[in-house]
Enzyme design. Sequence first.
Site, mmCIF file in Angstrom:
data_model
loop_
_atom_site.group_PDB
_atom_site.id
_atom_site.type_symbol
_atom_site.label_atom_id
_atom_site.label_comp_id
_atom_site.label_asym_id
_atom_site.label_seq_id
_atom_site.Cartn_x
_atom_site.Cartn_y
_atom_site.Cartn_z
ATOM 1 N N THR A 1 -2.242 2.680 8.062
ATOM 2 C CA THR A 1 -1.863 3.964 7.238
ATOM 3 C C THR A 1 -0.281 3.746 6.531
ATOM 4 O O THR A 1 -0.102 4.267 5.540
ATOM 5 C CB THR A 1 -1.963 5.091 8.212
ATOM 6 N N GLY A 2 0.415 3.275 7.484
ATOM 7 C CA GLY A 2 1.796 3.091 6.884
ATOM 8 C C GLY A 2 1.921 2.181 5.496
ATOM 9 O O GLY A 2 2.543 2.743 4.509
ATOM 10 N N ASP A 3 1.025 1.375 5.377
ATOM 11 C CA ASP A 3 0.950 0.328 4.371
ATOM 12 C C ASP A 3 0.338 0.997 3.171
ATOM 13 O O ASP A 3 0.645 0.785 2.099
ATOM 14 C CB ASP A 3 0.189 -1.025 4.561
ATOM 15 N N THR B 1 7.382 6.566 6.085
ATOM 16 C CA THR B 1 5.933 6.871 5.848
ATOM 17 C C THR B 1 5.198 7.779 6.780
ATOM 18 O O THR B 1 4.389 8.561 6.631
ATOM 19 C CB THR B 1 5.279 5.682 5.852
ATOM 20 N N SER B 2 6.111 7.734 8.337
ATOM 21 C CA SER B 2 5.664 8.896 9.072
ATOM 22 C C SER B 2 6.526 8.931 10.384
ATOM 23 O O SER B 2 7.084 8.053 10.824
ATOM 24 C CB SER B 2 4.252 8.211 9.759
#
Length: 95
Positions: free
Chosen positions: A54-56, A9-10
């Site tokens: 933000t990852g979720d 995700t990042s």
Amino acid sequence: MGPKLVFITSLVLDDQSEREESTIAILAAQRDEQGVDEFWRIDSPLFQGHFTGTGDLTAALFLGHTAKTPNDLKGSMEKVISTMHSVIKRTDELS
């Protein structure tokens, strides 16, 4: 053997020194039914600050897009990064 789809995700990579602005990347790899691997990386400007969840949100959007269009990994990633950029930019503007 192993997962057919991997999604990060990042990720901030070490190749930042050659760029004018810092970026953050999302990465995905997928193996199709014939065993062919597909890899994608999309970079987006990195906002300074800490943005909780933000990852979720990225994972949830990715799950939704890949469930709707399972054979369009690139398109799913583009939609995710576009949405995330808009959400974080707006949050940054309002904070």
